[in-house]
Design a protein around this motif. Structure first.
Motif, PDB file in Angstrom:
ATOM      1  N   PRO A  51       0.833  -1.201   0.000  1.00 60.21           N
ATOM      2  CA  PRO A  51       0.000   0.000   0.000  1.00 60.21           C
ATOM      3  C   PRO A  51       0.870   1.254   0.000  1.00 60.21           C
ATOM      4  O   PRO A  51       1.985   1.253   0.494  1.00 60.21           O
ATOM      5  CB  PRO A  51      -0.812  -0.101   1.290  1.00 60.21           C
ATOM      6  N   GLU A  52       0.324   2.289  -0.584  1.00 57.51           N
ATOM      7  CA  GLU A  52       1.109   3.495  -0.779  1.00 57.51           C
ATOM      8  C   GLU A  52       1.562   4.107   0.533  1.00 57.51           C
ATOM      9  O   GLU A  52       2.651   4.657   0.632  1.00 57.51           O
ATOM     10  CB  GLU A  52       0.281   4.515  -1.577  1.00 57.51           C
ATOM     11  N   THR A  53       0.704   4.013   1.550  1.00 55.05           N
ATOM     12  CA  THR A  53       1.023   4.656   2.822  1.00 55.05           C
ATOM     13  C   THR A  53       2.297   4.109   3.455  1.00 55.05           C
ATOM     14  O   THR A  53       2.985   4.798   4.178  1.00 55.05           O
ATOM     15  CB  THR A  53      -0.121   4.465   3.833  1.00 55.05           C
ATOM     16  N   SER A  54       2.614   2.851   3.140  1.00 52.84           N
ATOM     17  CA  SER A  54       3.726   2.236   3.849  1.00 52.84           C
ATOM     18  C   SER A  54       5.069   2.827   3.443  1.00 52.84           C
ATOM     19  O   SER A  54       6.045   2.692   4.143  1.00 52.84           O
ATOM     20  CB  SER A  54       3.726   0.715   3.633  1.00 52.84           C
ATOM     21  N   THR A  55       5.117   3.471   2.262  1.00 53.93           N
ATOM     22  CA  THR A  55       6.379   4.090   1.899  1.00 53.93           C
ATOM     23  C   THR A  55       6.297   5.614   1.944  1.00 53.93           C
ATOM     24  O   THR A  55       7.233   6.300   1.599  1.00 53.93           O
ATOM     25  CB  THR A  55       6.804   3.666   0.483  1.00 53.93           C
ATOM     26  N   ALA A  56       5.144   6.106   2.382  1.00 52.32           N
ATOM     27  CA  ALA A  56       4.989   7.555   2.416  1.00 52.32           C
ATOM     28  C   ALA A  56       5.968   8.164   3.403  1.00 52.32           C
ATOM     29  O   ALA A  56       6.235   7.611   4.457  1.00 52.32           O
ATOM     30  CB  ALA A  56       3.562   7.916   2.820  1.00 52.32           C
ATOM     31  N   ARG A  57       6.511   9.321   3.026  1.00 53.70           N
ATOM     32  CA  ARG A  57       7.443  10.015   3.899  1.00 53.70           C
ATOM     33  C   ARG A  57       6.658  10.697   5.022  1.00 53.70           C
ATOM     34  O   ARG A  57       5.740  11.481   4.768  1.00 53.70           O
ATOM     35  CB  ARG A  57       8.225  11.035   3.081  1.00 53.70           C
ATOM     36  N   LEU A  58       6.981  10.357   6.229  1.00 54.80           N
ATOM     37  CA  LEU A  58       6.231  10.910   7.358  1.00 54.80           C
ATOM     38  C   LEU A  58       6.893  12.148   7.933  1.00 54.80           C
ATOM     39  O   LEU A  58       6.242  13.117   8.296  1.00 54.80           O
ATOM     40  CB  LEU A  58       6.121   9.862   8.476  1.00 54.80           C
ATOM     41  N   SER A 113      15.581  18.481   8.587  1.00 52.96           N
ATOM     42  CA  SER A 113      16.776  18.945   7.887  1.00 52.96           C
ATOM     43  C   SER A 113      17.498  20.037   8.664  1.00 52.96           C
ATOM     44  O   SER A 113      16.878  20.959   9.186  1.00 52.96           O
ATOM     45  CB  SER A 113      16.421  19.410   6.477  1.00 52.96           C
ATOM     46  N   ASP A 114      18.788  19.854   8.753  1.00 47.94           N
ATOM     47  CA  ASP A 114      19.691  20.815   9.415  1.00 47.94           C
ATOM     48  C   ASP A 114      19.232  21.204  10.804  1.00 47.94           C
ATOM     49  O   ASP A 114      19.392  22.345  11.219  1.00 47.94           O
ATOM     50  CB  ASP A 114      19.837  22.086   8.563  1.00 47.94           C
ATOM     51  N   LEU A 115      18.679  20.262  11.501  1.00 45.06           N
ATOM     52  CA  LEU A 115      18.188  20.574  12.850  1.00 45.06           C
ATOM     53  C   LEU A 115      19.367  20.833  13.787  1.00 45.06           C
ATOM     54  O   LEU A 115      20.288  20.025  13.894  1.00 45.06           O
ATOM     55  CB  LEU A 115      17.347  19.413  13.386  1.00 45.06           C
ATOM     56  N   ALA A 116      19.325  21.985  14.439  1.00 48.46           N
ATOM     57  CA  ALA A 116      20.349  22.302  15.440  1.00 48.46           C
ATOM     58  C   ALA A 116      19.655  22.808  16.686  1.00 48.46           C
ATOM     59  O   ALA A 116      18.686  23.560  16.606  1.00 48.46           O
ATOM     60  CB  ALA A 116      21.309  23.361  14.904  1.00 48.46           C
ATOM     61  N   VAL A 117      20.114  22.334  17.826  1.00 48.32           N
ATOM     62  CA  VAL A 117      19.565  22.790  19.112  1.00 48.32           C
ATOM     63  C   VAL A 117      20.736  23.240  19.962  1.00 48.32           C
ATOM     64  O   VAL A 117      21.565  22.426  20.376  1.00 48.32           O
ATOM     65  CB  VAL A 117      18.796  21.663  19.826  1.00 48.32           C
ATOM     66  N   ARG A 172      14.640  22.579  10.024  1.00 48.98           N
ATOM     67  CA  ARG A 172      13.228  22.339   9.714  1.00 48.98           C
ATOM     68  C   ARG A 172      12.836  20.931  10.124  1.00 48.98           C
ATOM     69  O   ARG A 172      13.619  19.990  10.014  1.00 48.98           O
ATOM     70  CB  ARG A 172      12.983  22.522   8.215  1.00 48.98           C
ATOM     71  N   VAL A 173      11.626  20.783  10.634  1.00 56.19           N
ATOM     72  CA  VAL A 173      11.067  19.477  10.940  1.00 56.19           C
ATOM     73  C   VAL A 173       9.727  19.418  10.228  1.00 56.19           C
ATOM     74  O   VAL A 173       8.720  19.918  10.720  1.00 56.19           O
ATOM     75  CB  VAL A 173      10.875  19.282  12.461  1.00 56.19           C
ATOM     76  N   ILE A 174       9.730  18.859   9.025  1.00 56.35           N
ATOM     77  CA  ILE A 174       8.511  18.878   8.216  1.00 56.35           C
ATOM     78  C   ILE A 174       7.679  17.634   8.533  1.00 56.35           C
ATOM     79  O   ILE A 174       8.124  16.498   8.354  1.00 56.35           O
ATOM     80  CB  ILE A 174       8.837  18.889   6.706  1.00 56.35           C
ATOM     81  N   TYR A 175       6.485  17.900   9.033  1.00 62.78           N
ATOM     82  CA  TYR A 175       5.532  16.819   9.248  1.00 62.78           C
ATOM     83  C   TYR A 175       4.229  17.236   8.599  1.00 62.78           C
ATOM     84  O   TYR A 175       3.742  18.353   8.867  1.00 62.78           O
ATOM     85  CB  TYR A 175       5.319  16.567  10.747  1.00 62.78           C
ATOM     86  N   ASP A 176       3.691  16.371   7.768  1.00 68.15           N
ATOM     87  CA  ASP A 176       2.399  16.642   7.169  1.00 68.15           C
ATOM     88  C   ASP A 176       2.380  18.004   6.463  1.00 68.15           C
ATOM     89  O   ASP A 176       1.427  18.762   6.588  1.00 68.15           O
ATOM     90  CB  ASP A 176       1.324  16.604   8.272  1.00 68.15           C
ATOM     91  N   GLY A 177       3.470  18.307   5.805  1.00 73.00           N
ATOM     92  CA  GLY A 177       3.520  19.524   5.006  1.00 73.00           C
ATOM     93  C   GLY A 177       3.830  20.806   5.744  1.00 73.00           C
ATOM     94  O   GLY A 177       3.954  21.863   5.147  1.00 73.00           O
ATOM     95  N   SER A 178       3.949  20.737   7.055  1.00 72.18           N
ATOM     96  CA  SER A 178       4.271  21.982   7.744  1.00 72.18           C
ATOM     97  C   SER A 178       5.449  21.780   8.693  1.00 72.18           C
ATOM     98  O   SER A 178       5.760  20.663   9.102  1.00 72.18           O
ATOM     99  CB  SER A 178       3.058  22.519   8.502  1.00 72.18           C
TER     100      SER A 178
END
Lengths: 321, 343
Positions: free
Chosen positions: B2-9, B13-17, B73-79
């Motif tokens: 199923p498509e969902t199983s390979t969907a990027r969740l 990127s470049d996360l710095a704390v 950036r931490v992109i989840y569900d487009g945001s």
């Protein structure tokens, strides 16, 4: 549970016995003069003194007097239960004095507790949540003032401002709630506030400290990770854990005040238990002193027991055994 | 499939704390990037203080955003979750992305019953009656393997065993059907036998629900057993990144070599276990160049000058100054050599 309470009550009796013994010892070992001489009139004859001594029971050996006191306390005397004896000074049963004074002191404590809990916990929470903000500094400044301000001074200032100058509140004295709830309330506002201030300050500091510590716990992180609002995280998860030690302390603080709100009672002329204790001591009136001490001691041990039971109720990890 | 199983969740990127402290800025996480797909378990390994936990907590906004300097950036569900408001984050936490922690006993509130804590998790995101929520909780407690779930509902955390506490935490994390589960050293505080059960449970859940799992651990054995991809972190940075199979077959970074040599892995021929000399560096005063070079057995001139970047290769990258061909050769030699020879 029942088993635990019974065992604790036995201990209560033992503690009370020890208290009586200590007070008796202090009273008879200190060179305070003979109560019979003091109460036998201005220029008493030997006969007068002997008569008063017999009347007070002071002619009997100390251990007999003591034994009689203990027996009366536990089973009652001719004036009812608990038997607290007969005042040397006013020649009335101590029990009657206590019964008149107790509602005054209890009114004072009850109102003060409400004020100091609300103010103390409220300020403590705000302080902890807004840590290092000006609000926090202000609150902790208030706490410092609260613990440092002498009750007699503060009481007099309030009386001067709100009674003498502004005339907003009635002055000293006490009106029973059964007579007029409004006057009862108005007369007690100032004493409540004065008495509550020092405690509010201590409770604010304690709430702040406990809450800050709790907020560092893992389960607070879990609560946030669940998606709870910060308000709920603080007020439910944080405060619930922070309040347990405060509630148990509250019991003891209230109990100590039963015999100990002496200064507030004096400043506002509320003739409660603290007041009679004071006059009893000044007049070397052993039965009165003893009576108030016994009531105070009872309050402390019983509230201590209730605090422990409350603790077990509030914290499921605590087992009473 | 199923498509969902390979969907990027999730796409980090470049996360710095960076955490400012009185002694200086702690670079807890210093520029890491990775992605997580549905049905994937991503392992994050490294020593204590390598930034594993902080990077995960940051994803959910559980690092105090007022005091930390967070970038990337931490992109989840487009945001971008790093840009999300507190209330937006709250909708994600425990609902879309859940997290479980190392010490389940400390993580459960001691004064509320386990059941009530789970009911609260449901009701934080969904307006349901307590009774309905309760039924769901009992059902899920049963599913995660808590015996007599109905009776256990009202028990307090201290009345649960360690393994049951972690099962309850997992149930709490799953109760709102999240798409990502972040497990921060979920088995570290547990007995070895219980560890295996908990890992199996996480695996089973991942398979059944096709969610993405980020598994933070310092246990390479765990990584090999349950992850598909792995990040090796050192001093806040990724030093090696690749599919678990590739990383275990041909580790490319000297730090990873050290990690592998320090644990018993059956197919690696090194018989004696070796520790990595030295201790993790201070995150305030990081060594110049490659942060690992003071402890690295292969360090050469230049390692203390420039900081190595991750290779630009597709599936398996390392951040090391050694030439790629040298890395393979050295690892082949190292794994055949008895431990003593390296001293």
């Amino acid at each position: 549970m029942a088993h635990y309470i019974v065992r604790r009550l036995v201990w209560v009796a033992v503690v009370l016995l020890a208290v009586t013994l200590i007070v008796y010892a202090i009273f008879f070992l200190l060179p305070a003069g003979d109560p019979a001489v003091r109460h036998a009139g201005k220029i008493p004859s030997e006969e007068n003194i002997a008569e008063v001594r017999a009347q007070f029971g002071l002619d009997q050996p100390v251990y007999v007097q003591y034994g009689k006191f203990v027996k009366n306390f536990f089973v009652g005397d001719e004036y009812g239960w608990p038997g607290l004896g007969f005042s040397y000074e006013t020649r009335t049963p101590v029990r009657d004095k206590v019964i008149t004074a107790a509602p005054r002191t209890l009114s004072l404590i009850a109102g003060a507790v409400v004020i100091w809990l609300i103010a103390g916990v409220g300020i403590g929470v705000l302080s902890a949540v807004k840590r290092h903000s000006w609000l926090d500094r202000l609150a902790m400044g208030f706490a410092l003032f609260g613990v440092s301000a002498p009750v007699f001074w503060l009481g007099l200032i309030l009386l001067y401002v709100f009674w003498e100058k502004l005339g907003w509140l009635p002055g000293t004295g006490y009106v029973p709630i059964s007579e007029s709830p409004v006057d009862w309330f108005l007369h007690l506002i100032m004493p409540w506030s004065v008495l509550a201030l020092a405690f509010a300050a201590v409770y604010a500091r304690m709430t702040r400290g406990n809450l800050l510590e709790t907020m560092g716990e893992d389960y607070i992180r879990t609560a946030r990770a669940k998606g709870l609002s910060e308000r709920r995280v603080v007020l439910k998860h944080g405060l619930r854990a922070s309040l347990t030690p405060i509630i148990t302390l509250l019991g003891i603080d209230m109990a100590i005040l039963v015999g100990g709100a002496v200064i507030t009672e004096s400043v506002f002329n509320i003739q409660g238990l603290g007041h009679i204790a004071l006059t009893g001591v000044n007049a070397q009136d052993l039965p009165v002193t003893m009576g108030v001490i016994m009531i105070g001691a009872c309050a402390v041990v019983i509230m201590g027991l209730l605090a422990d039971i409350a603790y077990a109720y509030l914290d499921p990890r605590v087992k009473l055994a | 499939m199923p498509e969902t199983s390979t969907a990027r969740l999730l796409e980090v990127s470049d996360l710095a704390v960076h955490l400012p402290t009185r002694d200086g800025v702690v670079k807890a996480v210093d520029g890491i990037s990775y992605t997580l797909n549905a049905g994937e378990t991503l392992g994050i390994v490294g020593e204590s203080g390598s930034g594993k936990s902080v990077s995960c907590l940051t994803v959910l906004g559980l690092i105090n955003r007022d005091s930390a300097q967070i970038s990337g950036r931490v992109i989840y569900d487009g945001s971008d979750l790093l840009e999300a408001t507190e209330s937006e984050l709250r909708m994600v936490r425990g609902n879309e992305i859940s997290m479980i922690f190392q010490d389940p006993f400390a993580g459960l509130h001691p004064l509320f019953s386990v059941g009530d804590q789970l009911v609260e998790a449901i009701r934080a995101h969904e307006d349901v009656k307590k009774r309905v929520a309760r039924e769901r909780v009992v059902e899920l407690l049963h599913e995660v393997g808590i015996p007599q779930a109905a009776e256990r509902f009202s028990s307090y955390p201290h009345e649960y065993s360690g393994g049951m506490q972690q099962r309850a935490m997992i149930a709490m994390a799953l109760i709102n059907n999240p798409r990502i589960l972040i497990a921060d050293e979920p088995t570290t505080a547990l007995d070895v036998t219980v560890q295996a059960q908990i890992l199996e449970l996480i695996e089973k859940i991942k398979e059944e629900l096709s969610i993405g799992v980020i598994l933070v651990t310092h246990d390479l054995g765990v990584v090999r057993d349950v992850t598909q991809n792995v990040l090796v972190m050192y001093a806040g940075r990724i030093v090696e990144h690749g599919s678990t199979a590739a990383v275990f077959a041909e580790p490319k970074h000297p730090y990873t070599w050290g990690l592998m040599e320090s644990i018993p892995l059956l197919e690696v021929e090194t018989r004696d276990l070796r520790a990595i000399d030295g201790a993790p560096p201070s995150l305030i005063h990081l060594p110049t160049g490659c942060a690992f070079h003071p402890r690295c057995t292969q360090a050469f001139e230049g390692c203390d000058k420039a900081r190595p970047e991750l290779d630009q290769t597709e599936h398996h990258q390392a951040a090391c100054h050694l030439a790629r061909t040298d890395r393979d050769r050295i690892w082949q030699e190292r794994r055949r050599r008895p431990a003593d020879a390296s001293r």
